[in-house]
Design a protein around this motif. Structure first.
Motif, PDB file in Angstrom:
ATOM      1  N   VAL A  80      41.131  20.188  -5.887  1.00 14.94           N
ATOM      2  CA  VAL A  80      40.710  18.876  -6.209  1.00 14.94           C
ATOM      3  C   VAL A  80      41.259  18.437  -4.381  1.00 14.94           C
ATOM      4  N   GLN A  81      40.294  17.569  -4.017  1.00 15.85           N
ATOM      5  CA  GLN A  81      40.670  17.045  -2.826  1.00 15.85           C
ATOM      6  C   GLN A  81      39.853  15.838  -2.310  1.00 15.85           C
ATOM      7  N   MET A  82      40.968  15.138  -2.659  1.00 14.96           N
ATOM      8  CA  MET A  82      40.745  13.309  -2.044  1.00 14.96           C
ATOM      9  C   MET A  82      40.451  12.935  -0.419  1.00 14.96           C
ATOM     10  N   LEU A  83      39.415  12.239   0.188  1.00 18.18           N
ATOM     11  CA  LEU A  83      38.764  12.182   0.996  1.00 18.18           C
ATOM     12  C   LEU A  83      38.698  10.960   1.301  1.00 18.18           C
ATOM     13  N   LYS A  84      40.218  10.827   2.258  1.00 18.29           N
ATOM     14  CA  LYS A  84      39.430   8.869   2.404  1.00 18.29           C
ATOM     15  C   LYS A  84      38.178   8.548   3.284  1.00 18.29           C
ATOM     16  N   ARG A  85      37.838   7.441   3.046  1.00 18.90           N
ATOM     17  CA  ARG A  85      36.404   7.170   4.179  1.00 18.90           C
ATOM     18  C   ARG A  85      36.824   5.759   5.248  1.00 18.90           C
ATOM     19  N   PRO A  86      35.969   5.491   6.718  1.00 14.98           N
ATOM     20  CA  PRO A  86      36.731   4.494   7.077  1.00 14.98           C
ATOM     21  C   PRO A  86      36.284   3.420   6.203  1.00 14.98           C
ATOM     22  N   ASP A  87      35.068   2.773   5.277  1.00 15.30           N
ATOM     23  CA  ASP A  87      34.829   2.108   4.890  1.00 15.30           C
ATOM     24  C   ASP A  87      35.764   1.125   3.873  1.00 15.30           C
ATOM     25  N   GLY A  88      36.683   2.301   3.230  1.00 18.48           N
ATOM     26  CA  GLY A  88      38.208   1.618   2.161  1.00 18.48           C
ATOM     27  C   GLY A  88      37.842   2.930   0.994  1.00 18.48           C
ATOM     28  N   SER A  89      36.723   3.634   0.674  1.00 12.78           N
ATOM     29  CA  SER A  89      36.102   4.465  -0.318  1.00 12.78           C
ATOM     30  C   SER A  89      37.214   6.168  -0.499  1.00 12.78           C
ATOM     31  N   LYS A  90      37.625   6.340  -1.329  1.00 10.35           N
ATOM     32  CA  LYS A  90      37.908   7.945  -1.965  1.00 10.35           C
ATOM     33  C   LYS A  90      36.554   8.188  -2.742  1.00 10.35           C
ATOM     34  N   ILE A  91      36.782   9.719  -2.214  1.00 10.87           N
ATOM     35  CA  ILE A  91      36.082  10.767  -2.088  1.00 10.87           C
ATOM     36  C   ILE A  91      36.817  11.538  -2.832  1.00 10.87           C
ATOM     37  N   ARG A  92      35.812  11.742  -4.891  1.00 13.15           N
ATOM     38  CA  ARG A  92      36.840  13.328  -4.800  1.00 13.15           C
ATOM     39  C   ARG A  92      36.156  14.261  -4.908  1.00 13.15           C
ATOM     40  N   VAL A  93      36.508  15.141  -3.735  1.00 15.17           N
ATOM     41  CA  VAL A  93      35.657  16.081  -3.700  1.00 15.17           C
ATOM     42  C   VAL A  93      36.764  17.876  -5.079  1.00 15.17           C
ATOM     43  N   GLU A  94      35.629  18.547  -5.373  1.00 16.63           N
ATOM     44  CA  GLU A  94      36.199  19.469  -5.840  1.00 16.63           C
ATOM     45  C   GLU A  94      35.575  20.766  -5.495  1.00 16.63           C
ATOM     46  N   PHE A  95      36.203  22.145  -5.715  1.00 13.93           N
ATOM     47  CA  PHE A  95      36.121  23.263  -4.707  1.00 13.93           C
ATOM     48  C   PHE A  95      36.292  24.519  -5.780  1.00 13.93           C
ATOM     49  N   TYR A  96      35.590  24.637  -6.499  1.00 11.45           N
ATOM     50  CA  TYR A  96      35.150  25.608  -7.775  1.00 11.45           C
ATOM     51  C   TYR A  96      34.700  27.323  -6.702  1.00 11.45           C
ATOM     52  N   GLY A  97      34.782  28.660  -7.712  1.00 12.01           N
ATOM     53  CA  GLY A  97      35.008  30.231  -7.080  1.00 12.01           C
ATOM     54  C   GLY A  97      35.438  30.323  -5.911  1.00 12.01           C
ATOM     55  N   PRO A  98      35.230  31.725  -5.515  1.00 16.97           N
ATOM     56  CA  PRO A  98      36.199  32.987  -4.259  1.00 16.97           C
ATOM     57  C   PRO A  98      35.847  31.231  -3.245  1.00 16.97           C
ATOM     58  N   ALA A  99      37.332  32.025  -2.528  1.00 10.97           N
ATOM     59  CA  ALA A  99      37.247  30.935  -1.068  1.00 10.97           C
ATOM     60  C   ALA A  99      36.888  31.862  -0.369  1.00 10.97           C
ATOM     61  N   GLU A 100      36.172  33.106  -0.737  1.00 12.76           N
ATOM     62  CA  GLU A 100      35.273  33.642   0.415  1.00 12.76           C
ATOM     63  C   GLU A 100      33.927  34.165   0.458  1.00 12.76           C
ATOM     64  N   GLY A 101      33.706  32.730  -0.527  1.00 12.76           N
ATOM     65  CA  GLY A 101      32.070  33.129  -1.187  1.00 12.76           C
ATOM     66  C   GLY A 101      31.364  32.623  -0.501  1.00 12.76           C
ATOM     67  N   PRO A 102      29.596  32.728  -0.315  1.00 12.77           N
ATOM     68  CA  PRO A 102      29.109  32.304   0.446  1.00 12.77           C
ATOM     69  C   PRO A 102      28.938  30.433  -0.066  1.00 12.77           C
ATOM     70  N   VAL A 103      29.618  29.170   0.859  1.00  7.60           N
ATOM     71  CA  VAL A 103      29.382  27.728   0.723  1.00  7.60           C
ATOM     72  C   VAL A 103      28.222  26.663   0.250  1.00  7.60           C
ATOM     73  N   LEU A 104      28.287  26.621  -1.240  1.00  9.97           N
ATOM     74  CA  LEU A 104      26.999  25.948  -1.343  1.00  9.97           C
ATOM     75  C   LEU A 104      27.318  24.576  -1.236  1.00  9.97           C
ATOM     76  N   ILE A 105      26.964  23.132  -1.722  1.00 11.54           N
ATOM     77  CA  ILE A 105      27.287  22.078  -1.365  1.00 11.54           C
ATOM     78  C   ILE A 105      26.531  21.114  -2.330  1.00 11.54           C
ATOM     79  N   LEU A 106      26.654  20.506  -3.472  1.00 11.52           N
ATOM     80  CA  LEU A 106      25.584  19.881  -3.812  1.00 11.52           C
ATOM     81  C   LEU A 106      26.564  18.016  -4.829  1.00 11.52           C
ATOM     82  N   THR A 107      24.979  17.660  -4.034  1.00  8.84           N
ATOM     83  CA  THR A 107      25.187  16.052  -4.279  1.00  8.84           C
ATOM     84  C   THR A 107      24.071  16.238  -5.180  1.00  8.84           C
TER      85      THR A 107
END
Length: 375
Positions: A80-107
C-alpha cells in the motif's frame, strides 16, 4: 446498483417502495397487536412484509443463482502507498505481482472500489505488476475537500498514480467511468502517450455523456434536465435517506435485481451478484450523485483520433449501461484499435466472464510491454 444516470432514475422509486413495504408490514403488525385487525390473516401478511423487507435477498440468491467455485472477496493484501493530492484527498494505491513485470494500472467504475479487481489480481498477479487505486471518495481513498468529482480531477489523479511507477511503460485499463477517466487522461496528458503509456484498455465505457449511450437514450436525454439533474441534487441533500433506502433495497432483494438487470446476463454466480451489490452500498450517495453529475459534461470524441497507441476495447454484447454501439464507434475513430465483444455479458462482464476477460487483457498488455514479455 451501478451508479450511472439510468440507475439513479430507478433508485428513488425502488427506495420509496422499500420504505413503504417495511412501513406497511410494521403498521399491520401494530394494528393486529392492538386488536384493530383481529384476523390471523393480517398477522401473516404483516410478518411476510416485514420478513421480506429484511431478508428477501436470501431466498432470491439461494433459489435463482448458482454457487460458484471461487466467489469474489474484498481482499486487500497488496503493498500500500497513500498518495496525497492538492485538493486534500488521499488516494490509496495498492501494488500486486512481481516488481519487474509489465505494469497494468486498473481504474474501477463508479460505485464500487478497487476490490472489484478480485479476479484480475488473482489471475494476472503472477505475471504482471498490477497497480489498483480507489477513486477519491470511494473505497479507502478520502474525499476531496473542494467537492471536485469531475472526470478531469480523476484524470489528474491517474497521472499521479502513473508517476509512482517512475519511467516504466504502462498499460492503462479503465472500466465504465474508469474508461472515461483514461480517455480524459489522454486529452490532458497527450505527451504521455507513446512515451510512458504504451497501451489502453477501455472496458464497457463510452466516449460521451453516458446518457447518450445507454439503453433508452432518447428518453434519458429528454428527462436529463427536468428530472435526472433534480434527482441527483436531491440525492446530495438527502443522502442519509438514500443510504437507508439503498440498504433496504439490498435486504429485500430489489438492489440485487437492479444489479442483475444492469450488470449481468444470467451466467453470474450467487457470490458475484451479491459481492457486486454489496460494493455499490459502500460509497456515499452524495459522492455518487456528484460524480454522476460530472459525467453529464463528459465528452471525448475529439480525443479519439489523436490517440496513436494500441487500444483494446472490451464490451459485453448485452451491456445496457454503455451499449456496444458506443464501443464500436470508438473502435472506428481510433487509429489502432482492437474490439472484443464478450458474449452473454453485460456491464460486469469482467466478473461474469472473468477468466476470458483476464486472458484478453493479459495478452494485450503483454504485447504492449517493452521489451515484450510472454504471457
Amino acid at each position: 446498483m451501478l451508479f450511472m444516470p439510468l440507475n439513479f432514475l430507478l433508485m428513488w422509486p425502488l427506495g420509496l417502495l422499500s420504505i413503504a413495504l417495511l412501513g406497511s408490514g410494521v403498521y399491520i403488525l401494530y394494528e393486529w397487536y392492538e386488536g384493530e385487525l383481529n384476523s390471523t390473516l393480517y398477522l401473516v401478511i404483516g410478518l411476510v412484509l416485514v420478513l421480506w423487507s429484511l431478508a428477501g435477498h436470501l431466498p432470491l440468491l439461494l433459489l435463482l443463482r448458482r454457487p460458484g467455485v471461487d466467489e469474489p472477496k474484498p481482499t486487500r493484501n497488496g503493498t500500500v502507498q497513500m498518495l496525497k493530492r492538492p485538493d486534500g484527498s488521499k488516494i490509496r494505491v495498492e501494488f500486486y505481482g512481481p516488481a519487474e513485470g509489465p505494469v497494468l494500472i486498473l481504474t474501477h467504475g463508479w460505485g464500487p472500489n478497487s476490490t472489484i479487481w478480485y479476479y484480475v489480481k488473482k489471475q494476472l498477479g503472477e505475471h504482471f505488476r498490477l497497480v489498483v487505486w480507489d477513486l477519491p471518495g470511494l473505497g479507502k481513498s478520502s474525499k476531496p475537500k473542494n467537492q471536485d468529482y469531475s472526470i478531469e480531477k480523476y484524470a489528474r489523479d491517474l497521472e499521479a498514480v502513473v508517476a509512482l511507477v517512475k519511467d516504466r511503460p504502462v498499460t492503462l485499463l479503465g472500466h465504465s467511468i474508469g474508461g472515461m477517466i483514461v480517455l480524459t487522461f489522454c486529452r490532458l496528458f497527450p505527451d504521455q502517450l507513446g512515451q510512458q503509456v504504451a497501451g489502453l484498455v477501455l472496458v464497457d465505457t463510452t466516449y460521451t455523456n453516458p446518457v447518450k449511450t445507454a439503453i433508452l437514450s432518447r428518453f434519458l436525454r429528454a428527462v436529463q434536465q427536468p428530472l435526472l439533474k433534480p434527482l441527483l441534487y436531491l440525492t446530495i441533500g438527502l443522502w442519509p435517506l438514500v443510504w437507508l433506502m439503498n440498504w433496504l433495497n439490498y435486504l429485500n432483494g430489489t438492489l440485487h435485481l437492479s444489479m442483475w438487470l444492469s450488470g449481468f446476463r444470467g451466467t453470474e454466480t450467487r457470490g458475484q451478484l451479491n459481492f457486486s451489490t454489496l460494493l455499490s452500498l459502500h460509497g456515499s450517495p452524495a459522492v455518487l450523485a456528484r460524480g454522476t453529475l460530472a459525467m453529464l459534461d463528459y465528452e471525448a470524441m475529439a480525443t479519439l483520433p489523436k490517440i496513436q497507441i494500441p487500444v483494446l476495447i472490451i464490451v459485453g454484447d448485452s451491456d445496457i449501461v454503455t451499449v456496444p454501439a458506443a464501443s464500436k464507434r470508438m473502435s472506428a475513430e481510433l487509429a489502432e484499435a482492437e474490439l472484443v465483444i464478450l458474449k452473454q455479458a453485460g456491464h460486469m462482464g469482467l466478473m461474469e466472464h472473468n477468466q476470458r476477460f483476464s486472458e484478453i487483457v493479459g495478452q494485450f498488455s503483454a504485447s504492449c510491454s517493452n521489451p515484450p514479455h510472454s504471457y
